[in-house]
Design an enzyme around this catalytic site. Structure first.
Site, PDB file in Angstrom:
ATOM      1  N   GLY A  61      81.800  37.421   4.156  1.00 35.24           N
ATOM      2  CA  GLY A  61      80.794  37.819   3.873  1.00 35.24           C
ATOM      3  C   GLY A  61      82.047  38.452   2.450  1.00 35.24           C
ATOM      4  O   GLY A  61      82.884  38.986   2.722  1.00 35.24           O
ATOM      5  N   CYS A  88      85.291  36.641   9.498  1.00 33.66           N
ATOM      6  CA  CYS A  88      85.514  37.468   8.705  1.00 33.66           C
ATOM      7  C   CYS A  88      84.809  38.623   8.641  1.00 33.66           C
ATOM      8  O   CYS A  88      85.075  39.879   9.328  1.00 33.66           O
ATOM      9  CB  CYS A  88      85.619  36.446   7.795  1.00 33.66           C
ATOM     10  SG  CYS A  88      86.796  37.269   5.976  1.00 33.66           S
ATOM     11  N   TYR A  89      84.230  38.958   7.744  1.00 36.05           N
ATOM     12  CA  TYR A  89      82.946  39.852   7.732  1.00 36.05           C
ATOM     13  C   TYR A  89      82.657  40.184   8.982  1.00 36.05           C
ATOM     14  O   TYR A  89      82.444  41.632   9.405  1.00 36.05           O
ATOM     15  CB  TYR A  89      82.147  39.657   6.652  1.00 36.05           C
ATOM     16  CG  TYR A  89      81.216  40.845   5.731  1.00 36.05           C
ATOM     17  CD1 TYR A  89      81.786  42.321   5.277  1.00 36.05           C
ATOM     18  CD2 TYR A  89      80.149  40.893   6.443  1.00 36.05           C
ATOM     19  CE1 TYR A  89      80.905  43.350   5.723  1.00 36.05           C
ATOM     20  CE2 TYR A  89      78.889  42.407   6.890  1.00 36.05           C
ATOM     21  CZ  TYR A  89      79.756  43.102   6.170  1.00 36.05           C
ATOM     22  OH  TYR A  89      78.233  44.229   5.914  1.00 36.05           O
ATOM     23  N   HIS A 175      88.949  32.389   9.231  1.00 41.75           N
ATOM     24  CA  HIS A 175      88.123  31.079   8.912  1.00 41.75           C
ATOM     25  C   HIS A 175      88.294  29.865   9.918  1.00 41.75           C
ATOM     26  O   HIS A 175      89.032  29.385   9.563  1.00 41.75           O
ATOM     27  CB  HIS A 175      87.495  30.473   7.472  1.00 41.75           C
ATOM     28  CG  HIS A 175      87.248  31.773   6.549  1.00 41.75           C
ATOM     29  ND1 HIS A 175      86.243  31.982   7.117  1.00 41.75           N
ATOM     30  CD2 HIS A 175      87.783  33.070   6.207  1.00 41.75           C
ATOM     31  CE1 HIS A 175      86.054  33.329   6.020  1.00 41.75           C
ATOM     32  NE2 HIS A 175      86.921  33.573   6.033  1.00 41.75           N
ATOM     33  N   GLU A 177      85.552  27.502  10.536  1.00 41.33           N
ATOM     34  CA  GLU A 177      85.023  27.108  10.227  1.00 41.33           C
ATOM     35  C   GLU A 177      85.812  25.245   8.915  1.00 41.33           C
ATOM     36  O   GLU A 177      85.483  24.123   8.248  1.00 41.33           O
ATOM     37  CB  GLU A 177      83.442  26.942   9.747  1.00 41.33           C
ATOM     38  CG  GLU A 177      83.499  28.157   7.921  1.00 41.33           C
ATOM     39  CD  GLU A 177      84.408  29.361   8.313  1.00 41.33           C
ATOM     40  OE1 GLU A 177      84.934  29.930   9.326  1.00 41.33           O
ATOM     41  OE2 GLU A 177      83.604  30.506   7.330  1.00 41.33           O
ATOM     42  N   ASP A 233      64.810  11.516   0.805  1.00 39.81           N
ATOM     43  CA  ASP A 233      64.172  12.509   2.087  1.00 39.81           C
ATOM     44  C   ASP A 233      62.718  11.886   1.765  1.00 39.81           C
ATOM     45  O   ASP A 233      61.813  12.041   2.538  1.00 39.81           O
ATOM     46  CB  ASP A 233      64.506  13.786   1.057  1.00 39.81           C
ATOM     47  CG  ASP A 233      65.542  14.067   1.109  1.00 39.81           C
ATOM     48  OD1 ASP A 233      66.951  13.299   1.457  1.00 39.81           O
ATOM     49  OD2 ASP A 233      66.130  15.472   0.167  1.00 39.81           O
ATOM     50  N   LYS A 372      71.396  17.279   4.150  1.00 38.05           N
ATOM     51  CA  LYS A 372      71.521  15.582   3.383  1.00 38.05           C
ATOM     52  C   LYS A 372      71.834  14.140   4.857  1.00 38.05           C
ATOM     53  O   LYS A 372      71.039  13.126   4.192  1.00 38.05           O
ATOM     54  CB  LYS A 372      71.917  15.896   2.609  1.00 38.05           C
ATOM     55  CG  LYS A 372      71.576  14.375   1.453  1.00 38.05           C
ATOM     56  CD  LYS A 372      69.999  14.834   0.759  1.00 38.05           C
ATOM     57  CE  LYS A 372      69.434  14.066  -0.133  1.00 38.05           C
ATOM     58  NZ  LYS A 372      68.301  14.629  -1.103  1.00 38.05           N
TER      59      LYS A 372
END
Ligand code: XMP
Length: 516
Positions: A61, A88-89, A175, A177, A233, A372
Site C-alpha cells: 500500500g 511490502c507495506y 512482491h 505476486e 456475464d 472475468k
C-alpha cells in the site's frame, strides 16, 4: 449440504497489486477474497461460516503512516491465530506492530533486485542463495524484536524477509505476486499449501455444481427474472440459473435499437436451447421517440438508462417473478463494497445491475465471487458459444454512445453498417484477438467529398481500435494501412451518405475509449 472450500483472505491496503495476489492464489485452485483495509477480526470470523479461512495476506500500500487504529485492528486479526503473510507495506506493518524498527530507507528501491536468502525455510523453502525479486518501497524494516528471525536481505534492505520463530507469521519486503519476482509463485505456494495447509478445492466444475444447489436453495422453486444483454456475464448467469430453476427463469432482452447488426437475432437463437423463457422486447420506437432532439451525451445516456429500466420493469411485472437474477461479478462487488451487498435492492446501490423499483423477495448473483476470466471458464463449461464467451466489451447504451449529436434513424443505419464492416475487416486480417475493442463512430461534422462525378456533402465516420488490459487505460492500435484502406473503401462504398473516414489515434488518457 456442500462442503466448505478453503480460502485465503487478502487485506487490501490500497496497493496496486492486491487483486493480483488474489488472482495468483486462485490460480492454485484455492479460493481467495480481497477485503478492504478496515475489515475487523469479527468480520473475518463471520466469513468462517462460508469458507474454511486458512490464512491472511496483508497487501502492499502507499501508506507509510502507522496509525494506532490500524495497528489495533490488525492485532485483533493476529489474535485469530491464522497464518499471516505481510507483503511490502504488510511486511512493515507486522514488524512495526511487533515492536520492530521501521523507517525511511536511505535509498528508495524500485525494480528487480538480488535477494540473499540466508535461511531457505518456511515461505522461502526450496529457494537458492540468490534470487531475483521485485521491490517498490520507500520505508524499510531495520530491526526485529525478539522472537522474529531474518530470512533474507538485499543491498539496501537488511530485513527483506522474516518469520516468527514459533508462529506462522511471515513478511516479504518484495512482491511475490508480480512475475518479475522469478520464484514468486513458489513463495506463494509455500504459504498457501505448506504454511496454511490449503487444499486445492476451488474448481470451476465444483463451483458450477455448488452454485446450482445454492440458486435452488435461495429461490425455493419460485419464479425468477433477469435482464440478459448477450454479454458474457449476464449470459453465463442466465444459463447457470436456468440449470437450477429451468423454465421458472424468464430472461428479458431489451432491444433498444442500438445493438450491433444482427444482434437481437443472434442472442435469441443462442439461448433457444438452454431451457429458460427468453423474452425479447422490441422497444426501438420508444427509445427513438424519447431521444428525439437530444444532443447532450450525458442526457442521452440518462434517457437510455431510464427507458431501459422502465421496459424491464414492465416485463418483470408481467412475468410476476419473486427473485431477480443478476450477472454481477467479483470486481463489480468490490466497487460497491462487500458490506453493502445485502441491502442492494432497497438502497439501489447496485453498480452492475438494474436498480429496479419492484420489491423482489431476493436478489441472486451466481457469479458474484468470480473474476472475468473465471466467468469465461464457467461459460465454456456451460457450453455457451465462443461468439458470446470472447466477444468485445459492448457498452450498455450500445451504438448510441458512438453517435455524436442527435440520434437519427439515418445515423443509426450508417453506424450499424460501418460497425459490421470494421468487425469483418479486422477479423479477416486476424487482428481481433489482440485488440480490446474495434468499432466505428459517426460524428456530427459533415464534410465535402466527390461521389461519382458530383460533389457530395456527407457524414464522417471514425474508426477506433484500441489495445487494453482492463479499459482503465488504452492505446490506439497500429492497424496495418491495408486493413484501414479496406475499411475506408468499404464504408464509403456501402454507405452513400459517408464522404470521409478517419482513424482515431488518441490514447486513453486523455481520450476515453468510447466517444460519448
Ligand atoms: P470509456 O469510454 O470510459 O470506456 O473509456 C471504458 C470501457 O467501458 C465500456 N463502456 C460501457 N460499458 N455501459 C457498459 O456496460 C456503459 O455505459 C459503458 N460506457 C463505456 C467501453 O466500451 C469500454 O470498454
Amino acid at each position: 449440504m456442500t462442503a466448505k472450500i478453503d480460502a485465503i483472505l487478502v487485506i487490501d491496503f490500497g496497493g496496486q497489486y492486491a487483486h493480483l495476489i488474489g488472482r495468483r492464489v486462485r490460480e492454485f485452485s484455492v479460493y481467495s477474497e480481497v477485503l478492504p483495509d478496515d475489515v475487523t477480526a469479527s468480520e473475518i470470523s463471520g466469513l468462517k461460516k462460508r469458507y474454511n479461512v486458512k490464512g491472511v495476506i496483508l497487501s502492499g500500500g502507499p501508506s507509510s503512516v502507522y496509525r494506532e487504529e490500524t495497528s489495533e485492528r490488525i492485532k485483533g486479526i493476529f489474535r485469530l491465530g491464522l497464518p499471516i503473510l505481510g507483503i511490502c507495506y504488510g511486511h512493515q506493518l507486522i514488524a512495526y506492530i511487533a515492536g520492530g524498527r521501521v523507517k525511511s530507507a536511505a535509498k528508495r528501491e524500485y525494480g528487480v533486485t538480488d535477494a540473499i536468502i540466508d535461511k531457505p525455510v518456511g515461505i522461502l523453502k526450496g529457494l537458492d542463495k540468490r534470487e531475483k525479486v521485485w521491490m517498490s518501497h520507500g520505508d524499510t524494516v531495520y530491526g526485529l524484536p525478539r522472537g522474529y528471525v531474518v530470512l533474507a536481505r538485499t543491498e539496501n534492505c537488511p530485513v527483506a524477509a522474516f518469520m516468527h520463530a514459533t508462529k506462522p507469521v511471515y513478511g516479504l519486503q518484495w512482491h511475490p505476486e508480480v512475475f518479475h519476482t522469478e520464484k514468486g509463485s513458489e513463495m506463494l505456494r509455500n504459504f498457501v499449501f505448506n504454511i496454511c495447509g490449503c487444499r486445492a478445492n476451488w474448481k470451476i466444475g465444483d463451483f458450477i455444481k455448488k452454485s446450482i444447489v445454492e440458486v435452488k436453495r435461495e429461490t425455493g422453486g419460485k419464479k425468477c427474472i433477469m435482464a440478459l444483454s448477450g454479454g458474457v456475464d449476464s449470459s453465463a448467469a442466465a444459463v447457470l440459473a436456468a440449470r437450477a430453476v429451468g423454465k421458472k427463469l424468464t430472461a428479458v432482452f431489451v432491444d433498444h435499437g442500438f445493438m450491433r447488426e444482427g444482434e437481437p437475432e443472434f442472442v435469441g437463437k443462442t439461448f433457444e436451447k438452454f431451457g429458460f423463457n427468453f423474452v425479447s422486447v422490441d422497444a426501438r420506437e420508444r427509445f427513438m421517440k424519447r431521444l428525439k432532439g437530444v444532443t447532450e451525451p450525458e442526457q442521452k445516456r440518462k434517457i437510455i438508462g431510464e427507458e431501459f429500466i422502465k421496459v424491464f420493469e414492465e416485463a418483470a411485472r408481467k412475468a410476476g417473478a419473486d427473485y431477480l437474477v443478476q450477472g454481477t461479478i467479483y470486481p463489480d462487488r468490490i466497487e460497491s463494497g462487500f458490506r453493502k451487498k445485502s441491502d442492494r435492492i432497497k438502497t439501489h446501490h447496485n453498480v452492475a445491475g438494474i436498480p429496479t423499483k419492484i420489491e423482489f423477495k431476493g436478489i441472486v448473483e451466481p457469479l458474484k465471487d468470480l473474476y472475468k476470466d473465471e466467468v469465461r471458464k464457467v461459460a465454456e463449461k456451460l457450453q455457451l458459444p465462443k461468439g458470446i464467451i470472447w466477444r468485445q466489451p459492448f457498452p450498455g447504451p450500445g451504438l448510441a454512445v458512438r453517435v455524436t449529436g442527435e440520434i437519427t434513424p439515418e445515423k443509426v443505419a450508417v453506424i450499424k453498417k460501418s460497425d459490421r464492416i470494421v468487425r469483418e475487416e479486422v477479423e479477416a486480417a486476424g487482428l481481433g484477438g489482440s485488440l480490446w475493442q474495434y468499432f466505428a463512430v459517426i460524428v456530427d461534422t459533415k464534410s465535402t467529398g466527390v461521389k461519382g462525378d458530383a460533389r457530395a456533402y456527407g457524414y464522417t465516420v471514425v474508426v477506433r481500435a484500441v489495445e487494453s488490459r482492463e479499459a482503465m487505460t488504452a492505446n490506439f492500435a497500429r492497424l496495418p494501412y491495408e486493413t484501414l484502406e479496406k475499411i475506408s473503401t468499404r464504408i464509403t462504398n456501402e454507405n452513400p451518405q459517408v464522404t470521409r473516414v478517419v482513424y482515431d489515434i488518441t490514447h486513453k488518457p486523455p481520450a476515453t475509449i468510447e466517444w460519448e
